[in-house]
Every structure is written in C-alpha cells, then in structure tokens.
Design a protein around this motif. Sequence first.
Motif, PDB file in Angstrom:
ATOM      1  N   MET A   1      96.263 115.720  78.812  1.00 22.70           N
ATOM      2  CA  MET A   1      95.699 117.061  78.815  1.00 22.70           C
ATOM      3  C   MET A   1      94.238 116.983  78.341  1.00 22.70           C
ATOM      4  SD  MET A   1      96.267 120.165  79.626  1.00 22.70           S
ATOM      5  CE  MET A   1      97.886 120.841  79.606  1.00 22.70           C
ATOM      6  N   ASN A   2      93.402 117.806  78.912  1.00 23.21           N
ATOM      7  CA  ASN A   2      91.983 117.796  78.556  1.00 23.21           C
ATOM      8  C   ASN A   2      91.742 118.446  77.184  1.00 23.21           C
ATOM      9  OD1 ASN A   2      91.234 120.695  78.800  1.00 23.21           O
ATOM     10  ND2 ASN A   2      91.763 120.402  80.932  1.00 23.21           N
ATOM     11  N   ARG A   3      90.521 118.335  76.702  1.00 25.73           N
ATOM     12  CA  ARG A   3      90.170 118.826  75.367  1.00 25.73           C
ATOM     13  C   ARG A   3      89.349 120.118  75.404  1.00 25.73           C
ATOM     14  NH1 ARG A   3      89.530 112.944  74.503  1.00 25.73           N
ATOM     15  NH2 ARG A   3      91.048 112.355  72.922  1.00 25.73           N
ATOM     16  N   ILE A   4      89.326 120.814  76.515  1.00 24.06           N
ATOM     17  CA  ILE A   4      88.495 122.017  76.621  1.00 24.06           C
ATOM     18  C   ILE A   4      88.895 123.061  75.582  1.00 24.06           C
ATOM     19  CG2 ILE A   4      87.771 123.926  78.111  1.00 24.06           C
ATOM     20  CD1 ILE A   4      88.197 121.963  80.508  1.00 24.06           C
ATOM     21  N   LYS A   5      90.171 123.375  75.514  1.00 23.45           N
ATOM     22  CA  LYS A   5      90.632 124.400  74.572  1.00 23.45           C
ATOM     23  C   LYS A   5      90.368 123.983  73.129  1.00 23.45           C
ATOM     24  CE  LYS A   5      94.632 127.202  73.334  1.00 23.45           C
ATOM     25  NZ  LYS A   5      96.026 127.533  73.691  1.00 23.45           N
ATOM     26  N   GLU A   6      90.664 122.728  72.820  1.00 22.04           N
ATOM     27  CA  GLU A   6      90.443 122.214  71.462  1.00 22.04           C
ATOM     28  C   GLU A   6      88.978 122.367  71.048  1.00 22.04           C
ATOM     29  OE1 GLU A   6      89.948 117.717  69.730  1.00 22.04           O
ATOM     30  OE2 GLU A   6      91.618 118.075  71.102  1.00 22.04           O
ATOM     31  N   LEU A   7      88.060 121.980  71.921  1.00 17.87           N
ATOM     32  CA  LEU A   7      86.636 122.076  71.604  1.00 17.87           C
ATOM     33  C   LEU A   7      86.157 123.525  71.575  1.00 17.87           C
ATOM     34  CD1 LEU A   7      85.359 119.017  73.633  1.00 17.87           C
ATOM     35  CD2 LEU A   7      85.395 119.257  71.140  1.00 17.87           C
ATOM     36  N   LYS A  10      87.391 124.900  68.293  1.00 20.23           N
ATOM     37  CA  LYS A  10      86.634 124.280  67.200  1.00 20.23           C
ATOM     38  C   LYS A  10      85.261 124.922  67.059  1.00 20.23           C
ATOM     39  CE  LYS A  10      84.905 119.762  65.771  1.00 20.23           C
ATOM     40  NZ  LYS A  10      84.778 118.344  66.172  1.00 20.23           N
ATOM     41  N   ASN A  11      84.679 125.348  68.190  1.00 24.20           N
ATOM     42  CA  ASN A  11      83.371 126.002  68.186  1.00 24.20           C
ATOM     43  C   ASN A  11      83.459 127.513  68.046  1.00 24.20           C
ATOM     44  OD1 ASN A  11      81.000 123.991  68.857  1.00 24.20           O
ATOM     45  ND2 ASN A  11      82.833 123.255  69.896  1.00 24.20           N
ATOM     46  N   LYS A  12      84.672 128.016  67.791  1.00 21.87           N
ATOM     47  CA  LYS A  12      84.914 129.439  67.552  1.00 21.87           C
ATOM     48  C   LYS A  12      84.401 130.318  68.700  1.00 21.87           C
ATOM     49  CE  LYS A  12      84.903 129.095  62.483  1.00 21.87           C
ATOM     50  NZ  LYS A  12      85.490 127.818  62.442  1.00 21.87           N
ATOM     51  N   LEU A  13      84.752 129.907  69.924  1.00 21.24           N
ATOM     52  CA  LEU A  13      84.354 130.661  71.106  1.00 21.24           C
ATOM     53  C   LEU A  13      85.584 131.234  71.800  1.00 21.24           C
ATOM     54  CD1 LEU A  13      81.903 128.062  72.672  1.00 21.24           C
ATOM     55  CD2 LEU A  13      81.250 130.226  71.618  1.00 21.24           C
ATOM     56  N   SER A  14      85.426 132.400  72.379  1.00 21.14           N
ATOM     57  CA  SER A  14      86.480 132.940  73.240  1.00 21.14           C
ATOM     58  C   SER A  14      86.322 132.307  74.619  1.00 21.14           C
ATOM     59  CB  SER A  14      86.350 134.462  73.353  1.00 21.14           C
ATOM     60  OG  SER A  14      85.179 134.783  74.089  1.00 21.14           O
ATOM     61  N   GLN A  15      87.318 132.465  75.454  1.00 23.47           N
ATOM     62  CA  GLN A  15      87.213 131.955  76.820  1.00 23.47           C
ATOM     63  C   GLN A  15      86.061 132.640  77.552  1.00 23.47           C
ATOM     64  OE1 GLN A  15      91.162 132.459  78.457  1.00 23.47           O
ATOM     65  NE2 GLN A  15      91.775 130.410  77.783  1.00 23.47           N
ATOM     66  N   ILE A  16      85.870 133.918  77.305  1.00 20.56           N
ATOM     67  CA  ILE A  16      84.785 134.662  77.954  1.00 20.56           C
ATOM     68  C   ILE A  16      83.433 134.124  77.507  1.00 20.56           C
ATOM     69  CG2 ILE A  16      83.665 136.925  78.103  1.00 20.56           C
ATOM     70  CD1 ILE A  16      86.521 138.141  77.937  1.00 20.56           C
ATOM     71  N   GLU A  17      83.273 133.867  76.208  1.00 20.76           N
ATOM     72  CA  GLU A  17      82.006 133.333  75.709  1.00 20.76           C
ATOM     73  C   GLU A  17      81.701 131.962  76.319  1.00 20.76           C
ATOM     74  OE1 GLU A  17      81.699 135.277  71.259  1.00 20.76           O
ATOM     75  OE2 GLU A  17      83.162 133.661  71.597  1.00 20.76           O
ATOM     76  N   LEU A  18      82.721 131.091  76.375  1.00 16.73           N
ATOM     77  CA  LEU A  18      82.515 129.783  76.977  1.00 16.73           C
ATOM     78  C   LEU A  18      82.179 129.915  78.456  1.00 16.73           C
ATOM     79  CD1 LEU A  18      82.466 126.721  76.963  1.00 16.73           C
ATOM     80  CD2 LEU A  18      84.962 126.748  77.235  1.00 16.73           C
ATOM     81  N   SER A  25      83.984 131.654  85.388  1.00 17.66           N
ATOM     82  CA  SER A  25      84.750 132.861  85.063  1.00 17.66           C
ATOM     83  C   SER A  25      85.722 132.535  83.933  1.00 17.66           C
ATOM     84  CB  SER A  25      85.529 133.349  86.291  1.00 17.66           C
ATOM     85  OG  SER A  25      86.569 132.447  86.593  1.00 17.66           O
ATOM     86  N   ASN A  26      86.105 133.568  83.183  1.00 18.31           N
ATOM     87  CA  ASN A  26      87.075 133.315  82.121  1.00 18.31           C
ATOM     88  C   ASN A  26      88.432 132.927  82.705  1.00 18.31           C
ATOM     89  OD1 ASN A  26      87.131 136.155  82.834  1.00 18.31           O
ATOM     90  ND2 ASN A  26      88.583 136.437  81.154  1.00 18.31           N
ATOM     91  N   GLN A  27      88.729 133.364  83.938  1.00 14.07           N
ATOM     92  CA  GLN A  27      89.970 132.949  84.597  1.00 14.07           C
ATOM     93  C   GLN A  27      89.940 131.449  84.878  1.00 14.07           C
ATOM     94  OE1 GLN A  27      88.075 135.535  85.703  1.00 14.07           O
ATOM     95  NE2 GLN A  27      89.384 137.354  85.645  1.00 14.07           N
ATOM     96  N   ALA A  28      88.774 130.937  85.275  1.00 14.08           N
ATOM     97  CA  ALA A  28      88.642 129.505  85.534  1.00 14.08           C
ATOM     98  C   ALA A  28      88.834 128.725  84.236  1.00 14.08           C
ATOM     99  CB  ALA A  28      87.290 129.188  86.150  1.00 14.08           C
ATOM    100  N   ILE A  29      88.208 129.175  83.161  1.00 12.11           N
ATOM    101  CA  ILE A  29      88.347 128.493  81.873  1.00 12.11           C
ATOM    102  C   ILE A  29      89.812 128.487  81.445  1.00 12.11           C
ATOM    103  CG2 ILE A  29      87.734 128.539  79.421  1.00 12.11           C
ATOM    104  CD1 ILE A  29      85.408 127.646  81.272  1.00 12.11           C
TER     105      ILE A  29
END
Length: 97
Positions: A1-7, A10-18, A25-29
């Motif tokens: 599994m990738n580390r996108i969610k973990e990072l 860790k950076n205190k970001l919402s999916q929308i912010e990332l 899009s936040n759906q893609a994230i």
Amino acid sequence: MNRIKELRQKNKLSQIELANKVHASNQAISAYESGTREPKEPMWQALANFFDVSVPYLKGYMVCTRCKGYFIPKDDAVRENIKCCPYCMNPYFEGDK
C-alpha cells in the motif's frame, strides 16, 4: 500500500487541501489512498515533490539511504525486523527517524 494517506495525515492536511496543492480532485486523492485507483507517473512525481520524498518511497517501497536501492517488504513484515538493505547492508531507510 502507498504512503499517501500516512504523509497527508502527518502533515495535518485534509484530502481537499492536498488535492488543491497537487492540482487533483479530492475524489482522486481518496481513490489513491484507498488503492482503488493508481496515480499516473506525473501525479506520483507531484505528490513526491510536495512531500519531499522519492516516488518509490511514496509507492510503499523501502528505500535505502545509501545505495538508493528499493524493495517492497512482505505484507506481514515489521519495519523494526528489517535490519538492513539487501543490496548494500545499510541499516537506514528513507523515512526512518
């Protein structure tokens, strides 16, 4: 599994912010984090650049800090049980504290 969610967490970001930061899009994230969709190479690079990590590390590989070799540990592997890089015997990996 990738580390996108973990990072992201860790950076205190919402999916929308990332999503806004990497022009996605936040759906893609959400799909990338859940593994239902795989980012294309330019998006992998954009995410890696944003988090200041390598693409292999972001994809879930263990990346040696010395030789830059990388491998995916077995699903049940615990990081603490992996003593060193199988290529150069270096005990440190990208992301270690």
